[in-house]
Scaffold this active site. Structure first.
Site, PDB file in Angstrom:
ATOM      1  N   GLU A  16       1.198   1.816  16.282  1.00 18.88           N
ATOM      2  CA  GLU A  16       0.276   1.591  15.167  1.00 18.88           C
ATOM      3  C   GLU A  16      -0.826   0.594  15.534  1.00 18.88           C
ATOM      4  O   GLU A  16      -1.483   0.026  14.660  1.00 18.88           O
ATOM      5  CB  GLU A  16       1.054   1.109  13.946  1.00 18.88           C
ATOM      6  CG  GLU A  16       2.057   2.138  13.435  1.00 18.88           C
ATOM      7  CD  GLU A  16       2.772   1.687  12.176  1.00 18.88           C
ATOM      8  OE1 GLU A  16       2.120   1.610  11.119  1.00 18.88           O
ATOM      9  OE2 GLU A  16       3.978   1.400  12.258  1.00 18.88           O
ATOM     10  N   SER A 192       3.051   4.523   9.335  1.00 14.35           N
ATOM     11  CA  SER A 192       1.807   5.278   9.489  1.00 14.35           C
ATOM     12  C   SER A 192       2.027   6.749   9.813  1.00 14.35           C
ATOM     13  O   SER A 192       1.142   7.412  10.339  1.00 14.35           O
ATOM     14  CB  SER A 192       0.914   4.635  10.568  1.00 14.35           C
ATOM     15  OG  SER A 192       0.490   3.360  10.161  1.00 14.35           O
ATOM     16  N   TYR A 264      -5.661   8.168   7.663  1.00 12.47           N
ATOM     17  CA  TYR A 264      -6.698   7.310   8.241  1.00 12.47           C
ATOM     18  C   TYR A 264      -8.014   8.008   8.549  1.00 12.47           C
ATOM     19  O   TYR A 264      -8.903   7.402   9.141  1.00 12.47           O
ATOM     20  CB  TYR A 264      -6.146   6.625   9.501  1.00 12.47           C
ATOM     21  CG  TYR A 264      -4.930   5.796   9.183  1.00 12.47           C
ATOM     22  CD1 TYR A 264      -5.040   4.678   8.355  1.00 12.47           C
ATOM     23  CD2 TYR A 264      -3.669   6.141   9.646  1.00 12.47           C
ATOM     24  CE1 TYR A 264      -3.936   3.918   8.026  1.00 12.47           C
ATOM     25  CE2 TYR A 264      -2.550   5.384   9.328  1.00 12.47           C
ATOM     26  CZ  TYR A 264      -2.697   4.270   8.518  1.00 12.47           C
ATOM     27  OH  TYR A 264      -1.593   3.524   8.190  1.00 12.47           O
ATOM     28  N   ARG A 303       3.891  -3.071  -0.227  1.00 13.43           N
ATOM     29  CA  ARG A 303       3.561  -1.826  -0.916  1.00 13.43           C
ATOM     30  C   ARG A 303       4.834  -0.993  -0.989  1.00 13.43           C
ATOM     31  O   ARG A 303       5.536  -0.847   0.024  1.00 13.43           O
ATOM     32  CB  ARG A 303       2.475  -1.053  -0.165  1.00 13.43           C
ATOM     33  CG  ARG A 303       1.888   0.112  -0.982  1.00 13.43           C
ATOM     34  CD  ARG A 303       1.022   1.018  -0.115  1.00 13.43           C
ATOM     35  NE  ARG A 303       1.833   1.847   0.759  1.00 13.43           N
ATOM     36  CZ  ARG A 303       1.646   1.958   2.079  1.00 13.43           C
ATOM     37  NH1 ARG A 303       0.699   1.274   2.691  1.00 13.43           N
ATOM     38  NH2 ARG A 303       2.423   2.747   2.794  1.00 13.43           N
ATOM     39  N   ASP A 305       6.418   2.714  -1.794  1.00 14.52           N
ATOM     40  CA  ASP A 305       6.019   4.122  -1.828  1.00 14.52           C
ATOM     41  C   ASP A 305       7.077   4.968  -2.536  1.00 14.52           C
ATOM     42  O   ASP A 305       8.289   4.750  -2.356  1.00 14.52           O
ATOM     43  CB  ASP A 305       5.822   4.654  -0.411  1.00 14.52           C
ATOM     44  CG  ASP A 305       4.704   3.934   0.330  1.00 14.52           C
ATOM     45  OD1 ASP A 305       3.944   3.192  -0.309  1.00 14.52           O
ATOM     46  OD2 ASP A 305       4.611   4.105   1.563  1.00 14.52           O
ATOM     47  N   GLU A 317       9.955   4.191   0.580  1.00 13.13           N
ATOM     48  CA  GLU A 317      10.079   3.082   1.523  1.00 13.13           C
ATOM     49  C   GLU A 317       9.297   1.879   1.018  1.00 13.13           C
ATOM     50  O   GLU A 317       8.538   1.960   0.050  1.00 13.13           O
ATOM     51  CB  GLU A 317       9.572   3.479   2.910  1.00 13.13           C
ATOM     52  CG  GLU A 317       8.124   3.913   2.965  1.00 13.13           C
ATOM     53  CD  GLU A 317       7.723   4.403   4.352  1.00 13.13           C
ATOM     54  OE1 GLU A 317       7.021   3.649   5.042  1.00 13.13           O
ATOM     55  OE2 GLU A 317       8.116   5.533   4.723  1.00 13.13           O
ATOM     56  N   ASN A 319       6.746  -1.248   2.516  1.00 13.28           N
ATOM     57  CA  ASN A 319       5.908  -1.661   3.643  1.00 13.28           C
ATOM     58  C   ASN A 319       5.566  -3.129   3.456  1.00 13.28           C
ATOM     59  O   ASN A 319       4.772  -3.484   2.577  1.00 13.28           O
ATOM     60  CB  ASN A 319       4.625  -0.825   3.699  1.00 13.28           C
ATOM     61  CG  ASN A 319       4.910   0.622   4.040  1.00 13.28           C
ATOM     62  OD1 ASN A 319       4.912   1.002   5.204  1.00 13.28           O
ATOM     63  ND2 ASN A 319       5.175   1.426   3.026  1.00 13.28           N
ATOM     64  N   GLY A 323      -1.244  -1.273   5.007  1.00  9.69           N
ATOM     65  CA  GLY A 323      -2.596  -1.188   5.552  1.00  9.69           C
ATOM     66  C   GLY A 323      -3.617  -1.940   4.722  1.00  9.69           C
ATOM     67  O   GLY A 323      -3.553  -1.952   3.492  1.00  9.69           O
TER      68      GLY A 323
END
Length: 371
Positions: A16, A192, A264, A303, A305, A317, A319, A323
């Protein structure tokens, strides 16, 4: 408020790396624009550290330009120990903004190094980072406290090498039991969507496992939820009794699933900071996000999800270093409370300062130790 200097650490020796370049440079730009004294430390793919020039800005450079730090005017390379010693010796000491994604940056490794150096840093500590990064352990943990997750199986690379036919038979039976031949295969310790494959039929499974094992020794194989929505919630705070929750936001992937390119490539996927959900579903999502954050002992920010199909919510999950790219939802969902991208970055820094002061205040000195 007068803040200490901020050292943004970006890059890193993981798959990543390029995403981290985009996140880290965006954070550095935002903090500098807010009047902070900012430096940028680049970690290359070999784990060597470089100091980028004081006035460095990414501009329109591609992340690949950072493969040659010297060409950017960076000084180095140096070992991690040397780089951390220099940061720790600086007066005043900086706050380290960790903008690294994946192994070494998000799994507790650099957090442990910064703890040992006595440096304040953003985000969760060692244990929470490790728990959040390991998808298999995280799923076991949150299922254990009653949070809803998609059913899954774990495959270790040693077993795959020793008896691949048995693994394929077991996963075939698992898929048959879900009622859908499709399976999601991913490395347990990466983000990612790197190394992630949507398997449509049994003949694709072996290649998908091989791809996942390029990045980790444990692969997660999850039941596929056809038609599920991708929703996300931002969580900010150190005090688990007073967390700030924003969202849910929603992503409509430009590909069959939310893969690396969908995440991305600007314009490929559609995102919304305000998903259209009922008040009841929003309350449920925020509660589950809060519970997951608390479960691993997260601090600073994260974050969460979700996959949502109909009225059914599944925690996907967490994070702990999401990002911070221009198209990332984590730093943009708080806009519902009037917070800009820079405001979110500053809030994260302030929480790091608060957390470090609290922990430093509880440390023992030699004279405190029992004799």
């Amino acid at each position: 408020m007068t803040r200490p200097p901020i050292s943004v650490v970006l890059g890193g020796p993981s798959a990543e790396h390029d995403v981290s370049i985009v996140s880290g440079t965006a954070v550095a730009d935002a903090l500098a624009g807010a009047g902070c004294a900012v430096s940028q430390q680049l970690i290359d793919l070999d784990g060597r550290w470089w100091d980028l020039p004081a006035d460095h800005r990414r501009g329109d450079r591609e992340p690949a330009a950072y493969d040659d730090p010297g060409a950017l005017g960076a000084s180095g390379p140096m070992s991690a120990a040397t780089a951390l010693d220099r940061l720790a010796a600086a007066q005043p000491r900086p706050v380290v903004f960790i903008a690294l994604h994946g192994p070494f940056g998000e799994d507790g490794a650099i957090q442990a190094m910064l703890e040992a150096a006595g440096l304040a840093y953003t985000g969760s500590g060692v244990t929470a980072s490790a728990l959040g990064m390991d998808k298999a352990i995280f799923k076991r943990l949150v299922r254990g406290i009653g949070l809803p997750v998609v059913d899954w199986r774990e495959v270790r690379v040693a077993r795959w090498r020793d008896d691949p036919e048995a693994v394929l038979r077991e996963l075939g039976a698992f898929a048959e039991g879900t009622g859908d031949p499709r399976l999601m295969v991913k490395p347990s310790g990466l983000g990612s969507s790197v190394g992630m494959t949507l398997v449509h039929e049994p003949g694709e499974l072996a290649a998908a496992l091989d791809e996942a094992f390029r990045y980790d020794s444990v692969a997660l194989v999850e039941a596929y939820l056809a038609g599920a929505r991708d929703l996300e919630v931002s969580v900010i705070g150190n005090d688990h009794a007073h967390l700030e929750l924003y969202g849910p936001g929603e992503i409509v992937a430009g590909h069959e699933f939310y893969d690396f390119a969908s995440k991305y490539t600007p314009g490929l996927s559609e995102t919304s900071t305000r998903a259209e959900v009922s008040p009841l579903m929003k309350a449920s999502l925020l509660k589950i996000a809060r519970d997951a954050y608390r479960a691993i002992g997260a601090e600073g920010f994260a974050r969460i999800d979700f996959l949502v199909r109909g009225d059914d919510i599944f925690l996907s999950e967490i994070n702990t270093i999401p990002g911070f790219t221009p198209i990332s939802l984590f730093p943009t969902m708080p806009s519902e409370a009037g917070l800009t991208f820079a405001d979110v970055c500053l809030r994260v820094v302030d929480l790091a300062i608060e957390r470090h002061a609290t922990r430093a205040g509880g440390r023992l000195t030699p004279t405190d130790l029992p004799r």
